[in-house]
Design an enzyme around this catalytic site. Structure first.
Site, mmCIF file in Angstrom:
data_model
loop_
_atom_site.group_PDB
_atom_site.id
_atom_site.type_symbol
_atom_site.label_atom_id
_atom_site.label_comp_id
_atom_site.label_asym_id
_atom_site.label_seq_id
_atom_site.Cartn_x
_atom_site.Cartn_y
_atom_site.Cartn_z
ATOM 1 C CG ASP A 51 0.775 6.775 0.858
ATOM 2 O OD1 ASP A 51 1.919 6.799 0.380
ATOM 3 O OD2 ASP A 51 0.521 6.981 2.057
ATOM 4 C CE LYS A 52 -4.146 -0.353 -4.812
ATOM 5 N NZ LYS A 52 -3.947 -1.833 -4.771
#
Length: 241
Positions: A51-52
């Site tokens: 995930d970012k």
């Protein structure tokens, strides 16, 4: 972004929180780990994603044959993965396995939920240390669903600290747990110790095509490390497992 390991077959990096793993389909001009690596190595292949907001070990293949091999390790659960997270509260069980199917939220595209219609999802966990408001937990995802650890942490009522989607999204301040906390004389406003998702991909372990064992570690980032150290100082009687 730093290189943790580099061979003729793969590259492993320590991805900082806030950096995309691959280009965003809605903003292909935004920097990503993949686009940065391709500027240096020309051809690299995506094996998995983070995930970012998640930091830590991210692996890329350098050849098509290694891409196929590494992808098969992930698909067949032969890739060891350990994540370190700071969760809100104290889990009642020090170890366990969360077995709850995950599906996309039909009311909020891009957000995931535990639902019977979802795909099977399993996450092992072990509480490393517990404090009054927070606990440090190692998560071992046994499947690879989108936002799996974040969703499962919420499912057991201990969401990850600072999670803007599955938790309260609130930053962690020293004043929230340190007794008799006071701002310095020239400090007008307290700065948070941590203001991003408290989840870090700590390690990957796998066997290469020649049978060689690889263990790739990424040290905790400064913000998560700072929170844990301050918690230890404030709660010297913390329980450790």
């Amino acid at each position: 972004m730093t290189i943790l390991a580099e061979t003729a077959d793969f590259i492993a990096i320590n991805k900082p929180s806030g950096l995309l793993s691959i280009p965003d389909r809605f903003d292909d001009k935004a920097d990503s780990a993949l686009s940065i690596l391709r500027k240096k190595y020309n051809e690299v292949f995506v094996v998995h994603r983070l995930d970012k907001l998640t930091s830590g070990v991210l692996l890329f293949a350098r050849t098509t044959s290694m891409h196929k091999y590494l992808s098969s390790l992930f698909e067949n659960r032969r890739m060891g993965k350990v994540y370190t997270g700071i969760v809100i509260g104290r889990p009642s069980e020090s170890t366990g396995t969360i077995d709850a199917p995950i599906a996309e939220n039909i009311h909020k595209p891009g957000e995931m939920v535990v639902a019977k219609r979802g795909k099977p999802a399993m996450t092992g966990y072990k509480v490393v240390e517990s404090f009054n408001q927070y606990s440090v937990v190692n998560f071992i995802p046994l499947t690879g669903r989108t936002h799996q650890i974040r969703v499962h942490a919420k499912y057991i009522n201990h969401p990850l600290a600072c999670d803007p989607v599955y938790g309260d999204g609130k930053p962690v301040f020293l004043s929230s747990f340190k007794r008799n906390y006071h701002l310095g004389k020239d400090v007008l406003e307290e700065r948070p110790l941590l203001s991003r998702l408290a989840l870090h991909a700590s390690s990957l372990s796998f066997a290469g095509t020649n049978g060689k064992a690889y263990l790739i570690d990424a040290a905790l980032p400064r913000d998560m490390y700072a929170v844990i150290q301050q918690l230890k100082k404030s709660f010297s009687g913390s329980s450790r497992t």
